[in-house]
Enzyme design. Sequence first.
Site, PDB file in Angstrom:
ATOM      1  N   ASN A  32      -3.152 -36.035 -19.156  1.00  0.00           N
ATOM      2  CA  ASN A  32      -4.097 -35.225 -19.907  1.00  0.00           C
ATOM      3  C   ASN A  32      -3.677 -34.082 -20.372  1.00  0.00           C
ATOM      4  O   ASN A  32      -4.293 -33.178 -20.960  1.00  0.00           O
ATOM      5  CB  ASN A  32      -5.285 -35.125 -19.081  1.00  0.00           C
ATOM      6  CG  ASN A  32      -4.940 -34.114 -17.962  1.00  0.00           C
ATOM      7  OD1 ASN A  32      -3.552 -33.761 -17.815  1.00  0.00           O
ATOM      8  ND2 ASN A  32      -5.922 -33.932 -17.165  1.00  0.00           N
ATOM      9  N   TYR A 141      -4.277 -31.026  -0.435  1.00  0.00           N
ATOM     10  CA  TYR A 141      -3.247 -31.729  -1.368  1.00  0.00           C
ATOM     11  C   TYR A 141      -2.611 -32.675  -0.422  1.00  0.00           C
ATOM     12  O   TYR A 141      -2.608 -34.061  -0.766  1.00  0.00           O
ATOM     13  CB  TYR A 141      -2.360 -30.894  -1.992  1.00  0.00           C
ATOM     14  CG  TYR A 141      -1.123 -31.589  -2.582  1.00  0.00           C
ATOM     15  CD1 TYR A 141      -1.342 -32.374  -3.648  1.00  0.00           C
ATOM     16  CD2 TYR A 141       0.224 -31.509  -1.970  1.00  0.00           C
ATOM     17  CE1 TYR A 141      -0.072 -32.996  -4.192  1.00  0.00           C
ATOM     18  CE2 TYR A 141       1.109 -32.157  -2.563  1.00  0.00           C
ATOM     19  CZ  TYR A 141       0.875 -33.114  -3.590  1.00  0.00           C
ATOM     20  OH  TYR A 141       2.152 -33.447  -4.138  1.00  0.00           O
ATOM     21  N   LYS A 145      -3.159 -37.054  -0.733  1.00  0.00           N
ATOM     22  CA  LYS A 145      -2.097 -38.188  -0.786  1.00  0.00           C
ATOM     23  C   LYS A 145      -2.209 -38.982   0.119  1.00  0.00           C
ATOM     24  O   LYS A 145      -1.879 -40.471   0.091  1.00  0.00           O
ATOM     25  CB  LYS A 145      -0.660 -37.261  -0.700  1.00  0.00           C
ATOM     26  CG  LYS A 145      -0.257 -36.398  -2.125  1.00  0.00           C
ATOM     27  CD  LYS A 145      -0.154 -37.125  -3.216  1.00  0.00           C
ATOM     28  CE  LYS A 145       0.374 -36.467  -4.525  1.00  0.00           C
ATOM     29  NZ  LYS A 145       0.750 -37.412  -5.485  1.00  0.00           N
TER      30      LYS A 145
END
Length: 303
Positions: A32, A141, A145
């Site tokens: 993006n 974060y 993951k």
Amino acid sequence: MKILVTGGAGFIGSNVADGFIRKGHKVVIIDNLSTGLKSNVNRKARFYEVDIRSAVIDKIFEKTKPDILCHHAAQIDVRKSTDDPIFDADVNVIGSLNLLNACVRHKVKKVIFASTGGAIYGEQDYFPADENHPANPLSPYGVTKLTIEKYLHFYRETYGIDFVSLRYANVYGPRQNPYGEAGVVAIFAERLLTDKKAVINGDGTQTRDFVFVDDVVESNLLALNYPKSDIFNIGTGIETDINSIFRLLRKITSSKQRETHVPPKPGEQQRSVLDCSKAERLLKWKPKNSLQKGMAQTVDFFQ
């Protein structure tokens, strides 16, 4: 093979896409461009400027019919994940599920996933950390993951889609963003070359395992033909403190800048280093680039 690379305009993803193309594979890139650069996209790849959360993803899979998904797109800023964990989960978890559902519908054979070593293990109980080290992420974060790895296991058991999760150490090299929060090597290199002040958080004794991006590319190439589903640490097994990184880059750039220390960032991990013997044994991978060699190539890129 036809490989769909998400995040293929970013630092690691674009280098990986180039590696696939050099080996003769057909590559489709989705990005993006929120942090990636169009200039990083290989001209031989088919490029779609699309967010991984978009409904358009399914149509791209239907049109391009990839054999393998190599998933590097992510919200990678650890501090941003702490400030806005909902956004972090939306991109990293919901976006990944959107991709995985497309994999099911369009019969993708395998997923190669760009995971993280340091952020998943958190403050380590022992050094270096192997893949069996307790997973105690200290940031949203790291949580996302780890969550995606659990989903990959679910999709493997339920739909038969194989996966290889590569838990990267601190990756550095050409195309790394020198203006974000992540990437101390790129930040220092750019600042030393332009004579801007480079600051070291805390006393600089915090350590990381720095792995050169070319070695990371090689791990992805080997993962293509790995016959099982598995998780591998991808690093060097060598701890290097931030002071040493600054001094090495200062030497390579011939800078005269003195060390400047600022207060430590709250919650910053003190030590991180990965045991990569499993990747060497099973994936037949090991890093080939020394820190000195990799740093020199990185500085060349920024000059």
